[in-house]
Scaffold this active site. Structure first.
Site, PDB file in Angstrom:
ATOM      1  N   ALA A 182      28.711 -15.672  24.071  1.00 35.20           N
ATOM      2  CA  ALA A 182      28.809 -16.715  23.980  1.00 35.20           C
ATOM      3  C   ALA A 182      30.031 -17.351  23.112  1.00 35.20           C
ATOM      4  CB  ALA A 182      27.334 -17.400  23.020  1.00 35.20           C
ATOM      5  N   ALA A 183      31.178 -17.637  23.970  1.00 39.54           N
ATOM      6  CA  ALA A 183      32.283 -17.530  23.609  1.00 39.54           C
ATOM      7  C   ALA A 183      33.218 -18.670  23.364  1.00 39.54           C
ATOM      8  CB  ALA A 183      33.349 -16.573  24.682  1.00 39.54           C
ATOM      9  N   PRO A 210      34.195 -22.396  21.605  1.00 40.82           N
ATOM     10  CA  PRO A 210      35.650 -22.680  22.103  1.00 40.82           C
ATOM     11  C   PRO A 210      36.699 -21.558  22.068  1.00 40.82           C
ATOM     12  CG  PRO A 210      35.250 -23.633  20.115  1.00 40.82           C
ATOM     13  CD  PRO A 210      34.049 -22.861  20.326  1.00 40.82           C
ATOM     14  N   GLY A 211      36.383 -20.410  21.620  1.00 40.75           N
ATOM     15  CA  GLY A 211      37.309 -19.312  22.107  1.00 40.75           C
ATOM     16  C   GLY A 211      38.166 -18.776  20.747  1.00 40.75           C
ATOM     17  N   ASP A 241      24.831 -18.031  32.166  1.00 37.19           N
ATOM     18  CA  ASP A 241      23.765 -17.841  31.050  1.00 37.19           C
ATOM     19  C   ASP A 241      24.008 -16.374  30.598  1.00 37.19           C
ATOM     20  OD1 ASP A 241      21.615 -17.367  29.333  1.00 37.19           O
ATOM     21  OD2 ASP A 241      20.189 -17.666  31.029  1.00 37.19           O
ATOM     22  N   CYS A 284      26.031 -19.112  12.160  1.00 35.64           N
ATOM     23  CA  CYS A 284      26.523 -19.900  11.127  1.00 35.64           C
ATOM     24  C   CYS A 284      25.386 -20.729  10.399  1.00 35.64           C
ATOM     25  CB  CYS A 284      27.594 -20.942  11.385  1.00 35.64           C
ATOM     26  SG  CYS A 284      27.007 -22.054  12.775  1.00 35.64           S
TER      27      CYS A 284
END
Ligand SMILES: C[S@@+](CC[C@H](N)C(=O)[O-])C[C@H]1O[C@@H](n2cnc3c(N)ncnc32)[C@H](O)[C@@H]1O
Length: 498
Positions: free
Chosen positions: A301-302, A304-305, A352, A423
């Site tokens: 689940a990358a 915004p990088g 997904d 988070c």
């Protein structure tokens, strides 16, 4: 207001659906209560949704002449046109429970429950299906008025980007004028307050206060483009004060006069990808996963990088990071960051993440599962997040978190390492997910985490009558009261070599 500026306060928020108990009340009493409610709301600039079915016709009301389907249809239409639902649980009544479930589960509305009885305020049903639980009608009306003045959408999950930004501005203004503890005690969902009190105990108020302090600016040096010396030269050029952080030789705290951070994005060195701005907690999972040059890494689940590019840089742009996300919009941002940082070892994949375990079974040396979550820990830079929070939403998040972790674990080679992080504070999204994985996979182990110069707390081993595996202590929790960072959770797992 400029005519072209979008209107971001939803007018439906001014319309209140008051779900009032009818049972056992005479026609005349209901009609009288209705008039009083309407008047009180009007005084606050609010409007009552006229759902008092039957009040307009005494005979039909007393003869129970309105069919349930007719009532349901009328009420649902009215709830759709209203932004806030007030559920009055006072008196001996079967209440309007079905409407409330629909308001929350289907229509995604904000529900304020009036529950005068303190014991009833603890009732699990009320806690599940209300955002706010108050003791009196007056409190409910005041809260509805406050909510109607914020840049919210009537549907909680449909906040636009503009609404979110505007909300953050409004909350920042509010917090300048009053104590964060006060603001949160009126606007935080009741259940969120209850849970934070249980989680943080004596630290509760401190956590609230620090949850709204501005974050320090932390830079991540890109070692492919910039040496430590090179960064020091940049610091001299701009008269920055930089402090190197202990957990990584690429992380630095930058002290700037408040408000100047914004100009960082415009600097040529930033645009050339020589450094990146990434807050402390967000840098930890990649440091713990510790990918090496030549590794094959899955970032499930990358976007915004931030972590993708951090890992690719740690790998000296050698090997492969497969950066997957199910949001094409967010992947566009990731691609731009990858380009700016000058990375060639990142392959981008849209899909997904839960399906990748089957597609790439046991092919990756390292896997990052930085899961989508309820985001309780990041109020320091997304103040509005608590307004999107609601208890039942957590169970939807946990479904996705379990699927992503299971998939990531399946894609991991025996002998490989996986980091699971969020988070947020809710143990259902953290310990319970990792505990579930350990139970599914006897070859999964949780490993100790060492982070130099970062204060952390052990993972929990129990929460609300649930016990977790004792090894979960080895996972780490971060509080915003320490490290001048955001709240965070991370667990390092390995798959035993066969
Ligand atoms: C916490 S954010 C990831 C932040 C990212 N790792 C970083 O450091 O920049 C969670 C991400 O999960 C993505 N997501 C949600 N459901 C997903 C799914 N089923 N498969 C893949 N990605 C998903 C969201 O689009 C979001 O970008």
């Amino acid at each position: 207001m400029h005519p072209a500026e979008p209107q971001i306060t939803d007018p439906r928020l001014k319309r209140i659906f008051y779900a009032m108990p009818f049972t056992g009340k005479s026609y005349d009493l209901i009609a009288k209560e209705r008039r009083a409610i309407k008047k009180a709301l009007q005084r606050l600039g609010l409007e009552l949704s006229e759902q008092f079915l039957g009040v307009e016709d005494k005979e039909k009301f007393e003869a129970h002449a309105y069919g349930p389907l007719h009532i349901a249809k009328k009420d649902h239409d009215l709830m759709k046109q209203s932004g806030v639902i007030i559920a009055d649980y006072s008196g001996d009544s079967i209440g309007r429970d079905c409407e409330i479930v629909i308001a929350k589960e289907v229509l995604d509305r904000r529900v304020i429950a009036i529950v005068p009885d303190k014991h009833m305020q603890n009732h699990p049903w009320i806690r599940l299906y209300s955002d706010y639980i108050v003791g009196t009608q007056a409190e409910a009306f005041k809260l509805a008025q406050k909510l109607s003045g914020l840049s919210l959408s009537a549907e909680v999950s449909k906040l636009s980007r503009a609404q979110k930004d505007k909300l953050d501005e409004q909350l920042a203004e509010m917090l300048k004028r009053s104590d964060p503890v006060q603001v949160s005690s009126s606007l935080f969902p009741t259940e969120l307050q209850r849970r934070w009190k249980a989680l943080f105990g004596a630290e509760y108020q401190n956590v609230i206060r620090t949850s709204y302090k501005p974050l320090p600016t932390i830079l991540r040096r890109n070692p492919l483009k910039l040496s430590h010396q090179g960064l020091m030269e940049i610091a001299r050029k701009y008269s920055w004060k930089l402090t190197r952080l202990q957990f990584s030789d690429k992380a630095y705290r930058l002290e700037l006069p408040l408000g100047e951070a914004i100009t960082l994005w415009k600097l040529p060195e930033y645009l050339e990808g020589k450094f990146y701005v990434q807050q402390l907690a967000s840098q930890l999972p990649a440091v713990v996963l510790d990918p090496k040059a030549g590794d094959r890494v899955l970032d499930i689940a990358a976007a915004p990088g931030s972590k993708t590019t951090q890992m690719a840089e740690l790998m000296e742009d050698k090997g492969e990071v497969l950066a997957n996300d199910n949001s094409s919009e967010r992947l566009e941002v990731l691609k731009a960051v990858v380009n700016r940082q000058g990375l060639t070892n990142v392959n981008v994949h849209l899909g997904d993440g839960a399906t990748l375990g089957d597609q790439y079974t046991e092919q990756f040396d390292k896997v990052m599962v930085d899961a989508p979550c309820s985001s309780e820990g990041i109020l320091r830079y997304k103040a509005h997040k608590f307004l999107e929070w609601y208890l039942l939403g957590i169970y939807r998040e946990t479904e996705m978190q379990r699927r992503l972790l299971e998939s990531g674990y399946k894609a991991l080679k025996p002998g490989g390492t996986l980091v699971y992080s969020t988070c947020t504070y809710g143990p259902e999204e953290n310990e319970a997910i990792v505990d579930w994985l350990l139970k599914q996979h006897p070859d999964a182990r949780i490993e100790p985490v060492a982070l130099k110069g970062v204060k952390t707390h052990p993972g929990l081993t129990e929460w609300e009558h649930t016990n977790f595996d004792q090894s979960l202590r080895k996972a780490r929790r971060l509080l915003p009261t320490e490290n001048n960072s955001t709240g965070f959770y991370l667990a390092k797992l390995t798959k035993q070599a066969r």
